[in-house]
Design an enzyme around this catalytic site. Structure first.
Site, PDB file in Angstrom:
ATOM      1  N   ASP A   1      14.496  91.267 -63.474  1.00 23.33           N
ATOM      2  CA  ASP A   1      13.851  92.146 -62.784  1.00 23.33           C
ATOM      3  C   ASP A   1      12.198  92.087 -63.068  1.00 23.33           C
ATOM      4  O   ASP A   1      11.644  92.372 -62.129  1.00 23.33           O
ATOM      5  CB  ASP A   1      13.596  93.437 -63.983  1.00 23.33           C
ATOM      6  CG  ASP A   1      15.370  94.729 -63.607  1.00 23.33           C
ATOM      7  OD1 ASP A   1      15.269  94.673 -62.465  1.00 23.33           O
ATOM      8  OD2 ASP A   1      14.890  95.641 -64.526  1.00 23.33           O
TER       9      ASP A   1
ATOM     10  N   LYS B 280       9.824 101.443 -64.892  1.00 21.13           N
ATOM     11  CA  LYS B 280      10.290 101.319 -63.137  1.00 21.13           C
ATOM     12  C   LYS B 280      11.514 102.417 -63.364  1.00 21.13           C
ATOM     13  O   LYS B 280      12.018 102.412 -64.820  1.00 21.13           O
ATOM     14  CB  LYS B 280      10.885 100.401 -62.551  1.00 21.13           C
ATOM     15  CG  LYS B 280      12.162  99.468 -63.723  1.00 21.13           C
ATOM     16  CD  LYS B 280      13.271 100.117 -63.087  1.00 21.13           C
ATOM     17  CE  LYS B 280      14.456  98.976 -63.929  1.00 21.13           C
ATOM     18  NZ  LYS B 280      15.193  99.735 -64.127  1.00 21.13           N
TER      19      LYS B 280
ATOM     20  N   ALA C 114      16.314 100.727 -72.208  1.00 19.37           N
ATOM     21  CA  ALA C 114      16.769 101.728 -72.330  1.00 19.37           C
ATOM     22  C   ALA C 114      16.427 102.445 -70.340  1.00 19.37           C
ATOM     23  O   ALA C 114      16.661 102.981 -69.541  1.00 19.37           O
ATOM     24  CB  ALA C 114      15.191 102.836 -72.128  1.00 19.37           C
TER      25      ALA C 114
END
Length: 279
Positions: free
Chosen positions: A134, A8, A95
């Site tokens: 998340d 995402k 990341a």
């Protein structure tokens, strides 16, 4: 069983407040992209968790796939078995692309099927939220505005044809460090941006913002060059995704995107043209 674990990006990310439990209340727009890890899971009769990957991800017990297995095993009871997991990692690690979270979510989906648990999407989202903020997003399988710690999800459609170039130079950034050092803002027009995108408008694209970006670019100043390169090559907006270090550029012109790709692909470890997945 094979699952695709899609990454995402955060099109916009605001931090509203810090909570007593150590989490932060956020207001963010998240969208999956067609960059994914390949997760292969099969049942075993030995009752053990066996894991293999093409990259080193540290101790198995610290891995979100193992933690997801433990959560599902506790919920499954006698239905639980051992499993063998093979992960082919394509999403850069640490990341800002939620690679670990998407791996955990797809592990939970797979085990729900393999073990015949019959858990609903809401059941999985509730269980996933205990592992990471998340994770619930990846059960929704839609673009969404996420509030609370990320578990309150309001899906919306992205009709604006955003063209995205994603760049990662291999820098690894700990989310906890960025959260700890980010000032609290609560000023981004998140609702207006979401409404505009659902109407196919480009009006608010330049208002995309990530309040974590100041900390990321301050503490990792070499990343500024990526952001500047994307902007110089025609990106309407260049932004750090999540807590970094990935940076994406939003383009309106396909030719400009192609020129940026050709220019940057030899300079950085990972340069990829990606599409948003909205269903």
């Amino acid at each position: 069983m094979i699952k695709k674990c899609f990454a995402k990006i955060n099109l916009s990310l605001d931090i509203i407040s810090k909570r007593a439990d150590g989490y932060h209340n956020i207001d963010t727009l998240m969208a999956r992209i067609n960059l994914f890890d390949k997760l292969e899971i099969e049942k075993t009769s030995d009752g053990k968790f066996t894991y293999d990957s093409n990259v080193s991800l540290g101790k198995v017990e610290d891995n979100l796939i193992f933690k997801a297995y433990e959560v599902m095993k506790n919920l499954a009871g006698e239905k639980a078995t051992g499993i063998r997991v093979k992960l082919t990692k394509n999403i850069p690690v640490a990341a800002g692309l939620a690679g670990g979270s998407t791996n955990a979510a797809e592990t939970m989906k797979a085990l729900n099927e393999l073990w015949g648990m019959g858990l609903t999407k809401n059941d999985l989202m509730e269980a996933g939220a205990k592992l990471g903020a998340d994770i619930p997003f990846f059960f929704l399988e839609r673009a969404a505005r996420a509030t609370g710690i990320g578990e309150i999800l309001d899906p919306f459609s992205i009709k604006t044809p955003l063209k995205v170039l994603l760049v990662n130079d291999g820098t690894s950034i700990a989310s906890a460090h960025v959260y700890k050092n980010t000032k609290l803002f609560g000023h981004i027009k998140t609702g207006e941006i979401a409404k505009s995108l659902s109407q196919g408008s480009w009006e608010f694209v330049e208002d995309f913002e990530n309040v974590m970006e100041d900390v990321v670019l301050r503490d990792f100043p070499h990343l500024k060059a990526i952001k500047e390169n994307l902007s110089n090559h025609g990106a309407l907006k260049a932004l750090v995704s999540g807590s970094g270090a990935s940076i994406f550029g939003i383009f309106k012109d396909e030719k400009a995107l192609d020129r940026a790709y050709e220019s940057l692909k030899t300079s950085y470890n990972f340069v990829r043209k990606v599409d948003l997945i909205d269903d």
